[in-house]
Structure formats: structure tokens, C-alpha cells
Design a protein around this motif. Structure first.
Motif, PDB file in Angstrom:
ATOM      1  N   GLN A   3       0.859  -1.076  -0.087  1.00 57.17           N
ATOM      2  CA  GLN A   3       0.033   0.021  -0.100  1.00 57.17           C
ATOM      3  C   GLN A   3       0.962   1.414  -0.117  1.00 57.17           C
ATOM      4  O   GLN A   3       0.610   2.156  -0.809  1.00 57.17           O
ATOM      5  N   ALA A   6       2.014   1.517  -3.601  1.00 57.66           N
ATOM      6  CA  ALA A   6       0.946   2.049  -4.349  1.00 57.66           C
ATOM      7  C   ALA A   6       0.619   3.574  -4.248  1.00 57.66           C
ATOM      8  O   ALA A   6       0.310   4.269  -5.215  1.00 57.66           O
ATOM      9  N   LEU A   7       0.682   4.015  -2.891  1.00 60.04           N
ATOM     10  CA  LEU A   7       0.436   5.440  -2.604  1.00 60.04           C
ATOM     11  C   LEU A   7       1.632   6.242  -3.315  1.00 60.04           C
ATOM     12  O   LEU A   7       1.414   7.299  -3.936  1.00 60.04           O
ATOM     13  N   ARG A   9       3.481   5.640  -5.752  1.00 60.80           N
ATOM     14  CA  ARG A   9       3.399   5.708  -7.147  1.00 60.80           C
ATOM     15  C   ARG A   9       2.593   6.666  -7.530  1.00 60.80           C
ATOM     16  O   ARG A   9       2.647   7.424  -8.720  1.00 60.80           O
ATOM     17  N   LYS A  10       1.350   6.759  -7.028  1.00 59.73           N
ATOM     18  CA  LYS A  10       0.236   7.592  -7.455  1.00 59.73           C
ATOM     19  C   LYS A  10       0.697   8.985  -7.074  1.00 59.73           C
ATOM     20  O   LYS A  10       0.591   9.723  -8.121  1.00 59.73           O
ATOM     21  N   ARG A  13       3.486  10.083  -9.556  1.00 61.04           N
ATOM     22  CA  ARG A  13       2.937  10.159 -10.968  1.00 61.04           C
ATOM     23  C   ARG A  13       2.269  11.564 -11.110  1.00 61.04           C
ATOM     24  O   ARG A  13       2.178  12.065 -12.104  1.00 61.04           O
ATOM     25  N   SER A  14       1.526  11.796 -10.093  1.00 58.78           N
ATOM     26  CA  SER A  14       0.761  13.160 -10.073  1.00 58.78           C
ATOM     27  C   SER A  14       1.671  14.242 -10.261  1.00 58.78           C
ATOM     28  O   SER A  14       1.402  15.495 -10.450  1.00 58.78           O
TER      29      SER A  14
ATOM     30  N   ASP B  88      -6.999  15.198 -10.704  1.00 59.35           N
ATOM     31  CA  ASP B  88      -6.101  15.158 -11.892  1.00 59.35           C
ATOM     32  C   ASP B  88      -5.769  13.680 -12.114  1.00 59.35           C
ATOM     33  O   ASP B  88      -4.919  13.323 -12.771  1.00 59.35           O
ATOM     34  N   PHE B  97      -5.922   2.352  -8.512  1.00 60.80           N
ATOM     35  CA  PHE B  97      -5.323   2.918  -7.092  1.00 60.80           C
ATOM     36  C   PHE B  97      -6.146   2.388  -6.045  1.00 60.80           C
ATOM     37  O   PHE B  97      -5.467   1.879  -4.968  1.00 60.80           O
ATOM     38  N   LYS B 100      -5.463  -1.269  -5.368  1.00 63.89           N
ATOM     39  CA  LYS B 100      -4.392  -1.654  -4.741  1.00 63.89           C
ATOM     40  C   LYS B 100      -4.123  -1.164  -3.465  1.00 63.89           C
ATOM     41  O   LYS B 100      -3.595  -1.910  -2.492  1.00 63.89           O
ATOM     42  N   MET B 101      -4.681  -0.203  -2.934  1.00 60.10           N
ATOM     43  CA  MET B 101      -4.571   0.227  -1.436  1.00 60.10           C
ATOM     44  C   MET B 101      -5.610  -0.690  -0.637  1.00 60.10           C
ATOM     45  O   MET B 101      -5.158  -0.813   0.674  1.00 60.10           O
TER      46      MET B 101
END
Lengths: 236, 312
Positions: A3, A6-7, A9-10, A13-14, B88, B97, B100-101
Motif C-alpha cells: 500500500q 501504491a500510494l 507511485r500515485k 505520477r501526480s 487530476d 489505485f 491496490k490500496m
């Protein structure tokens, strides 16, 4: 851990989906490159010391700019409520966001290695000092970012987060520059607390566990405060 | 499935939830009804582990929100008020996302997203940024993220606020459809919404539960006097007196002429009595032409107003 990644990576990317990453990288390299090249021939020695001191100065402004939105924006948009009702712990959230910002800055800083190539073609730079310098920078970034993410968790206003982070970071940065005004005992405390004092040790190429521990404990301290701030919402 | 016992929540000195207790059985669609600021969102935020109770306990499938909050959160799909989303990100990345979380087994992932996208009608906007979407689509994305892990419990906080009438109906249909297989808590201050979708209603006011039951039960227990309004064409002047003397009529509320010989009369019947037949017979006797007769029942709306009105 999945997790956290994943966070991260997000978030990472942002940075690139918005202009933030491009602006940060471009401006950073422009200012660093310009300052470095104007002083290179004056100092007439094949090392990156001037680059490191410029970068340390730029970071004072850049880190709060990169970190200010990390949590405050989530608070402003209300997305924090969705994020914290997912089955994740507060520390996972903080760590994920922290790593994303950290990675962006590390990439930016490593891009300045291009100046190392220039120097290496002119003379024989000290490899140990270069390595130490970069390691020191990366540790400093870690500290600054932990302060930045902490102040970002305090408010839903990015500007407030920026200013408070800048003030704390600047105070840590100034400490060893005002040491001479204080009597012996206080002076040594201030010196120990100052960011640059430890950097100078590492940048000489001497990697001492005391300096590393200093940086890591600051990072841990501010990340811990951030987690506490996030958890405090529950009881308000 | 969800049990809330003696829940109390203070925000600083302000009391937001005042000793609330209720149980929700598996498979029910519960409407959580109350005026703005009544404590609905606070209660829901405690169930979803966003806030902690000041005192009292909340358990979801026997997992406590304080000691076992990760397990609670795994079982709930939650759409907060105003569907806060990352503007965004594009829709499909966002859903991935969230998945995955939530650490789902990966072989199922693609299929789950497909199901959810189809259910919420997001097929056309999969690769659009959420920021570009209309309010209705955003609400659906919010619903999709709450469904992506196929939870047994779905908590929706005012899911139709800011939507146009067509979108409202679409979302309500979707909720009703989901209600067949899931336990749903639907917060709302819009009564027809709750009447249309829920099989149990909890009315909360100033942090307290003031009514609890099926919409029909609530209507029955709060049934007041039936009101009837009629429009008639009549020559007899004394018709108004005749009707007042009629069996089962409590009083005449108003009577006003609408035109020549045209009269509109509003009457209140004796409690529990339906006087419509008598009225019709009276019209026949007086040679009046009955143009319109309407019976107004106490709606959930009246109950709601009665229960949540501030006492002056």
C-alpha cells in the motif's frame, strides 16, 4: 508495504501529471547550473563544493514547495476522508507520500551529476568527497521533506504549510551561522543541531555514524509528528 | 451486522451525537434521515473509522472500530459527502489505485473493475480525468470506488446532492439494485429519496434518534387526521353548512369561491375515519357536481418536519 508503494507511485505520477515536477526540475537545474558555472573558474579547483553549497541554499525554498501540498491538498479537497477510511494505517499514508516527494528530489539532485562530468574532464575531483557530498545532500533533503510533510499536515492551506516549513528549515540552516554569538555551552548545542555542521563532516568524505544518526533521528521525529497530527483528527 | 451502542461524540465542547444506539441487520437498506447538522455524517464517520467515538461502542460484524479498525474498513465501501476524488487522475487509474490500496488478490482485479464500471455506467469516461467529469459522473466514480472490493456494507453520505433529476433517479435505481445484495446506510435529508430506496428509516435530530421503523410503520404511528379537499359546482348556498354537519367531519378548514357557483372546500375528518363516501352522497343529495376530491395523507415529510422542528 504494497500500500505504501501504491500510494507513493500515485503521488509520484501526480507530480509528473501536473507541471510541478517539470517546473521544479527545470528551475532547480537552471539556478544550480548558472551559479555553479559562474563560480567554477573563479575558484579554480576541480571539486563540487560550490555546487553543494548552492544546492543546499536552493533546497531551502524548493523542498517546502514540493512538500506543501502533500497532505494539505487532501484536507482541502476532502480526499483525506476517503484515503483514511481505506484499510491503511496513518504511517503508511505518511510514508507513501514522503517517499514520492523524496524520489522526485533525489532524481533532481542526481541530474546535477552532469557537472561532475565537466569537472572530471578538467581535473581530478575527489571521489570520496563527491560521494559524501551527494549522500549528505540526500540526507538533508530527507530532513527538510519530513519537516515539509509535517507542516503540510497542520493546515489545509498550502501557503501556510510552505511558510511554516520554510521558517523551521531556515532556522535549522542558520543555527551554525549564528553560533559565534552564543556562549560555549549553547554554541555546542546549536552546532550539534545545525544541518550544515553535519553536512560538512560528511562532505569531507568522512562518513560518521553520529552524523547519519542525527539526520535519521530528525527525519523520524518529524514523520512521527506528522502521523500524530493525522491521528489527532479522530479525537478533536 | 452493524451495532452501535450508546454512541456519544463531542467536538470540543459541542455535542454532535448524543447517546445513539441502533442495530442494522444484514441486507437492509437503512435511510439515515435528519436535517443538516443533525449528526448523520458524524455517526457515519465513526462507523467508517474516520473519527473515534468520545464514548460508546461501534461494531461491524463483531469487529470494534477502535481495536480492530482495519478489519472494519475492509468490509465497508464508503462514499463521503460531495464525493471527494483526485481531480487530476483518470477514472480507471483511480479505481486501480483504490484497489491496490485495498490489497485485493490480483487475478480478480480486472474483472472487478469491469463489473463496477458497467454497474455504475462509467464505460464512456474511463480515460477521462475526474476533474473534467460532471457532478453526476463524479458521484458515480465515487460509488464505483466504494464497490471495487465488493464490500458487504455500503455507506453513502448524501449521494444525490447536486445532481439533476434524471441523475438522481439513476443513482436511486442503482442503490435499490445494490440493496438486494448488500447492507446499505444511506444518509440523506431528502425524504422522497429515503422513501423510494429504503426499507428502514432512522430519523436523527440534534444528535438523537427520534424515530426508527419502516416507512409504512412510521406513517402509521404518526398518522394524523385525514385532510380532504374538494371542488364542486353547486347552487345551494347552504352546502357549506351541510358538509360541516356531515358524519365524520371534524371541521371545515376553508371554503373559497373559485368562480360562479364553483367552490373549493378543505375539510378535516375525524381521526381514523374516511368520509369520502358521505361527501359524495351529500353532493348527490344537494345536486352538486363533484369536480375533484383529494385525500392528503401524512407523508414521511410531515413526520420528519414534526420530529425535527425546533421547539420555539
Amino acid at each position: 508495504m504494497q500500500q505504501v508503494l501504491a500510494l507513493a507511485r500515485k503521488e509520484f505520477r501526480s507530480y509528473f501529471d501536473s507541471p510541478v515536477a517539470y517546473v521544479v526540475i527545470t528551475l532547480f537545474l537552471l539556478i544550480a547550473g548558472w551559479q555553479f558555472s559562474t563560480s567554477l573558474f573563479l575558484s579554480n579547483s576541480p571539486d563540487l563544493r560550490t555546487l553543494f553549497s548552492i544546492v543546499r541554499f536552493i533546497l531551502l525554498f524548493f523542498i517546502p514547495a514540493v512538500s506543501m501540498r502533500l497532505i494539505s491538498e487532501e484536507k482541502r479537497l476532502g480526499t483525506i476522508e476517503l484515503l483514511l477510511t481505506l484499510p491503511i494505517k496513518e504511517w503508511q499514508l505518511v510514508l507513501g507520500k514522503y517517499l514520492a516527494a523524496y524520489l522526485l528530489i533525489i532524481i533532481t539532485i542526481l541530474l546535477t551529476l552532469i557537472h561532475y562530468i565537466t569537472i572530471a574532464s578538467l581535473g581530478q575531483p575527489d571521489l570520496g568527497a563527491t560521494f559524501g557530498g551527494y549522500l549528505g545532500l540526500i540526507l538533508i533533503v530527507g530532513v527538510y521533506l519530513s519537516i515539509g510533510i509535517f507542516t503540510s499536515s497542520l493546515s489545509q492551506n498550502q501557503i501556510v504549510a510552505f511558510i511554516v516549513a520554510f521558517v523551521i528549515i531556515f532556522a535549522l540552516f542558520l543555527l551554525d551561522k549564528v553560533v559565534m554569538f552564543f556562549p560555549g555551552f549553547l554554541a555546542s548545542v546549536f552546532e550539534y543541531l545545525s544541518i550544515d555542521y553535519h553536512f560538512n563532516n560528511i562532505a569531507r568524505g568522512v562518513i560518521d555514524s553520529r552524523d547519519i544518526i542525527y539526520y535519521l533521528s530528525l527525519i523520524f521525529f518529524f514523520l512521527f509528528l506528522t502521523v500524530q497530527t493525522l491521528e489527532s483528527r479522530k479525537w478533536k | 451486522m452493524i451495532s452501535v451502542r450508546n454512541l456519544v461524540k463531542y467536538y470540543g465542547p459541542t455535542l454532535a451525537v448524543n447517546n445513539v444506539s441502533f442495530e442494522i441487520e444484514k441486507g437492509t437498506v437503512v435511510g439515515f434521515l435528519g436535517p443538516n447538522g443533525a449528526g448523520k455524517s458524524t455517526t457515519v464517520r465513526i462507523i467508517t473509522c474516520y473519527l473515534s467515538p468520545t464514548s460508546g461502542s461501534v461494531q461491524v460484524e463483531n469487529h470494534d472500530v477502535l481495536t480492530d479498525s482495519l478489519e472494519v474498513r475492509k468490509r465497508i465501501g464508503y462514499l463521503p459527502e460531495n464525493a471527494p476524488l483526485y481531480l487530476d487522475m483518470n477514472v480507471v487509474d483511480y479505481l486501480k489505485f483504490v484497489q491496490k490500496m485495498r490489497v485485493q488478490e490480483s487475478s480478480e482485479n480486472g474483472r472487478r473493475i469491469k463489473i463496477v464500471v458497467e454497474r455504475c455506467g462509467l464505460g464512456d469516461v474511463l480515460h477521462k480525468n475526474i476533474g473534467e467529469l460532471s457532478k453526476g459522473y463524479r458521484q458515480r466514480v465515487g460509488l464505483a470506488q466504494a464497490l471495487v472490493h465488493n464490500p458487504d456494507i455500503l455507506i453513502l453520505d448524501e449521494p444525490t446532492v447536486g445532481l439533476d433529476p434524471n441523475q438522481i433517479i439513476e443513482i436511486r435505481d442503482l442503490i435499490r439494485e445494490l440493496g438486494r445484495e448488500k447492507t446499505i446506510i444511506l444518509c440523506s435529508h431528502i425524504l422522497p429519496e429515503v422513501e423510494a430506496t429504503c426499507n428502514r428509516v432512522l430519523i436523527i435530530n440534534e444528535g438523537k434518534i427520534v424515530a426508527d421503523g419502516t416507512p409504512a410503520e412510521l406513517q402509521a404511528s404518526f398518522e394524523g387526521k385525514t385532510r380532504i379537499s374538494i371542488q364542486i359546482k353547486v347552487n345551494v348556498d347552504s352546502f357549506r353548512d351541510h358538509i360541516a354537519q356531515l358524519n365524520g367531519i371534524d371541521r371545515v378548514l376553508s371554503s373559497r369561491p373559485l368562480g360562479e357557483n364553483l367552490l373549493e372546500i378543505e375539510i378535516e375528518a375525524v381521526k381514523g375515519f374516511d368520509p369520502r363516501e358521505n361527501i359524495f352522497n351529500l353532493c348527490k343529495a344537494d345536486n352538486a357536481v363533484l369536480l375533484e376530491m383529494k385525500r392528503e395523507e401524512t407523508s414521511l415529510e410531515d413526520i420528519f418536519r414534526k420530529l425535527t422542528r425546533k421547539e420555539e
